[in-house]
Each structure stands twice: as structure tokens, then as C-alpha cells.
Design a protein around this motif. Structure first.
Motif, PDB file in Angstrom:
ATOM      1  N   GLY A  62       6.265  -9.698   1.573  1.00 17.18           N
ATOM      2  CA  GLY A  62       5.623 -10.513   2.591  1.00 17.18           C
ATOM      3  C   GLY A  62       4.271  -9.961   2.999  1.00 17.18           C
ATOM      4  O   GLY A  62       3.803  -8.923   2.509  1.00 17.18           O
ATOM      5  N   ARG A  63       3.658 -10.677   3.911  1.00 12.07           N
ATOM      6  CA  ARG A  63       2.339 -10.281   4.409  1.00 12.07           C
ATOM      7  C   ARG A  63       2.407  -8.942   5.141  1.00 12.07           C
ATOM      8  O   ARG A  63       1.500  -8.126   5.034  1.00 12.07           O
ATOM      9  N   ALA A  64       3.503  -8.704   5.869  1.00  8.43           N
ATOM     10  CA  ALA A  64       3.637  -7.442   6.607  1.00  8.43           C
ATOM     11  C   ALA A  64       3.689  -6.259   5.646  1.00  8.43           C
ATOM     12  O   ALA A  64       3.088  -5.209   5.905  1.00  8.43           O
ATOM     13  N   ALA A  65       4.402  -6.417   4.529  1.00  9.11           N
ATOM     14  CA  ALA A  65       4.471  -5.331   3.548  1.00  9.11           C
ATOM     15  C   ALA A  65       3.106  -5.078   2.923  1.00  9.11           C
ATOM     16  O   ALA A  65       2.714  -3.924   2.703  1.00  9.11           O
TER      17      ALA A  65
ATOM     18  N   CYS B  71       0.173  -5.672   4.301  1.00 10.76           N
ATOM     19  CA  CYS B  71      -0.713  -5.068   5.307  1.00 10.76           C
ATOM     20  C   CYS B  71      -0.373  -3.599   5.534  1.00 10.76           C
ATOM     21  O   CYS B  71      -1.277  -2.761   5.633  1.00 10.76           O
ATOM     22  N   SER B  72       0.920  -3.278   5.603  1.00  8.01           N
ATOM     23  CA  SER B  72       1.286  -1.878   5.827  1.00  8.01           C
ATOM     24  C   SER B  72       0.943  -1.028   4.607  1.00  8.01           C
ATOM     25  O   SER B  72       0.515   0.124   4.742  1.00  8.01           O
ATOM     26  N   GLY B  73       1.115  -1.575   3.401  1.00  4.75           N
ATOM     27  CA  GLY B  73       0.716  -0.848   2.200  1.00  4.75           C
ATOM     28  C   GLY B  73      -0.779  -0.612   2.151  1.00  4.75           C
ATOM     29  O   GLY B  73      -1.244   0.481   1.809  1.00  4.75           O
ATOM     30  N   SER B  74      -1.551  -1.625   2.521  1.00  4.42           N
ATOM     31  CA  SER B  74      -3.010  -1.487   2.547  1.00  4.42           C
ATOM     32  C   SER B  74      -3.446  -0.442   3.561  1.00  4.42           C
ATOM     33  O   SER B  74      -4.326   0.377   3.289  1.00  4.42           O
ATOM     34  N   ALA B  75      -2.833  -0.469   4.741  1.00  2.00           N
ATOM     35  CA  ALA B  75      -3.173   0.519   5.765  1.00  2.00           C
ATOM     36  C   ALA B  75      -2.827   1.934   5.295  1.00  2.00           C
ATOM     37  O   ALA B  75      -3.598   2.873   5.524  1.00  2.00           O
ATOM     38  N   GLY B  76      -1.695   2.071   4.625  1.00  2.00           N
ATOM     39  CA  GLY B  76      -1.312   3.386   4.111  1.00  2.00           C
ATOM     40  C   GLY B  76      -2.280   3.910   3.061  1.00  2.00           C
ATOM     41  O   GLY B  76      -2.628   5.090   3.056  1.00  2.00           O
ATOM     42  N   PHE B  77      -2.720   3.020   2.173  1.00  2.00           N
ATOM     43  CA  PHE B  77      -3.693   3.429   1.158  1.00  2.00           C
ATOM     44  C   PHE B  77      -5.014   3.835   1.795  1.00  2.00           C
ATOM     45  O   PHE B  77      -5.634   4.836   1.416  1.00  2.00           O
ATOM     46  N   LEU B  78      -5.475   3.065   2.784  1.00  2.00           N
ATOM     47  CA  LEU B  78      -6.738   3.391   3.437  1.00  2.00           C
ATOM     48  C   LEU B  78      -6.656   4.698   4.214  1.00  2.00           C
ATOM     49  O   LEU B  78      -7.551   5.547   4.110  1.00  2.00           O
ATOM     50  N   LEU B  79      -5.589   4.868   4.995  1.00  2.00           N
ATOM     51  CA  LEU B  79      -5.439   6.110   5.760  1.00  2.00           C
ATOM     52  C   LEU B  79      -5.242   7.310   4.840  1.00  2.00           C
ATOM     53  O   LEU B  79      -5.789   8.390   5.089  1.00  2.00           O
ATOM     54  N   GLY B  80      -4.457   7.138   3.782  1.00  2.00           N
ATOM     55  CA  GLY B  80      -4.262   8.233   2.831  1.00  2.00           C
ATOM     56  C   GLY B  80      -5.549   8.631   2.129  1.00  2.00           C
ATOM     57  O   GLY B  80      -5.817   9.813   1.913  1.00  2.00           O
ATOM     58  N   GLY B  81      -6.362   7.643   1.797  1.00  2.00           N
ATOM     59  CA  GLY B  81      -7.650   7.937   1.171  1.00  2.00           C
ATOM     60  C   GLY B  81      -8.625   8.605   2.116  1.00  2.00           C
ATOM     61  O   GLY B  81      -9.513   9.352   1.706  1.00  2.00           O
ATOM     62  N   TRP B  82      -8.458   8.345   3.400  1.00  2.00           N
ATOM     63  CA  TRP B  82      -9.348   8.929   4.391  1.00  2.00           C
ATOM     64  C   TRP B  82      -8.909  10.344   4.770  1.00  2.00           C
ATOM     65  O   TRP B  82      -9.721  11.259   4.875  1.00  2.00           O
ATOM     66  N   ILE B  83      -7.594  10.544   4.939  1.00  2.00           N
ATOM     67  CA  ILE B  83      -7.070  11.829   5.402  1.00  2.00           C
ATOM     68  C   ILE B  83      -6.756  12.780   4.241  1.00  2.00           C
ATOM     69  O   ILE B  83      -6.903  13.988   4.374  1.00  2.00           O
ATOM     70  N   GLY B  84      -6.335  12.238   3.097  1.00  2.00           N
ATOM     71  CA  GLY B  84      -5.866  13.040   1.975  1.00  2.00           C
ATOM     72  C   GLY B  84      -6.818  14.109   1.468  1.00  2.00           C
ATOM     73  O   GLY B  84      -6.414  15.260   1.275  1.00  2.00           O
ATOM     74  N   PRO B  85      -8.094  13.790   1.244  1.00  2.00           N
ATOM     75  CA  PRO B  85      -8.999  14.823   0.723  1.00  2.00           C
ATOM     76  C   PRO B  85      -9.149  16.029   1.645  1.00  2.00           C
ATOM     77  O   PRO B  85      -9.241  17.162   1.179  1.00  2.00           O
ATOM     78  N   GLY B  86      -9.158  15.803   2.945  1.00  2.00           N
ATOM     79  CA  GLY B  86      -9.248  16.927   3.882  1.00  2.00           C
ATOM     80  C   GLY B  86      -8.028  17.828   3.819  1.00  2.00           C
ATOM     81  O   GLY B  86      -8.140  19.060   3.873  1.00  2.00           O
ATOM     82  N   ILE B  87      -6.865  17.232   3.678  1.00  2.00           N
ATOM     83  CA  ILE B  87      -5.635  18.026   3.554  1.00  2.00           C
ATOM     84  C   ILE B  87      -5.628  18.778   2.231  1.00  2.00           C
ATOM     85  O   ILE B  87      -5.277  19.959   2.171  1.00  2.00           O
TER      86      ILE B  87
END
Length: 69
Positions: free
Chosen positions: A17-20, A22-38
Motif C-alpha cells: 500500500g501507499r503507507a508501506a 512512504c515508510s520505505g521511502s522515508a527509511g531509505f532517505l534517512l538511512g542515506g542521510w545518517i548512514g555515512p556518518g555512522i
């Protein structure tokens, strides 16, 4: 068998569904933003071990799902 129909007894996954999406997209964006620093702050050997453990866990899960019946 008509197009779009599943054979009796087969399991056909439903569309996400749309919720899945959106949550997958948010996870990819946040992971791409936070991941390199970690990744820069973790020691190399521990990051490799973590990646290997995650890969093994996925392989075991997929193997179990494939042969569990």
C-alpha cells in the motif's frame, strides 16, 4: 487459467500500500542521510562483521522460507 488469476492453493503476495511505500521511502532517505556518518565513526572490522551477520541472517531467513514446508 485467465490472466490475473492465481492457481488454487497458490500464495500470491499482495501489492504494498501507499503507507508501506512512504515508510520505505522515508527509511531509505534517512538511512542515506545518517548512514555515512555512522560508517565513518565505526571501526572497519566491526562494520564488516555487522554486514556479514546481516547477510547471514537474510540467507537463513530466505532458506527457511524456501524449504519450510
Amino acid at each position: 487459467m485467465p490472466a490475473g488469476k492465481a492457481a488454487p492453493g497458490s500464495r500470491v503476495p499482495s501489492r504494498p500500500g501507499r503507507a508501506a511505500a512512504c515508510s520505505g521511502s522515508a527509511g531509505f532517505l534517512l538511512g542515506g542521510w545518517i548512514g555515512p556518518g555512522i560508517a565513518r565513526r565505526l571501526p572497519g572490522h566491526s562494520l564488516r562483521r555487522l554486514a556479514a551477520a546481516c547477510g547471514l541472517a537474510v540467507a537463513v531467513k530466505l532458506g527457511y522460507d524456501a524449504y519450510a514446508r
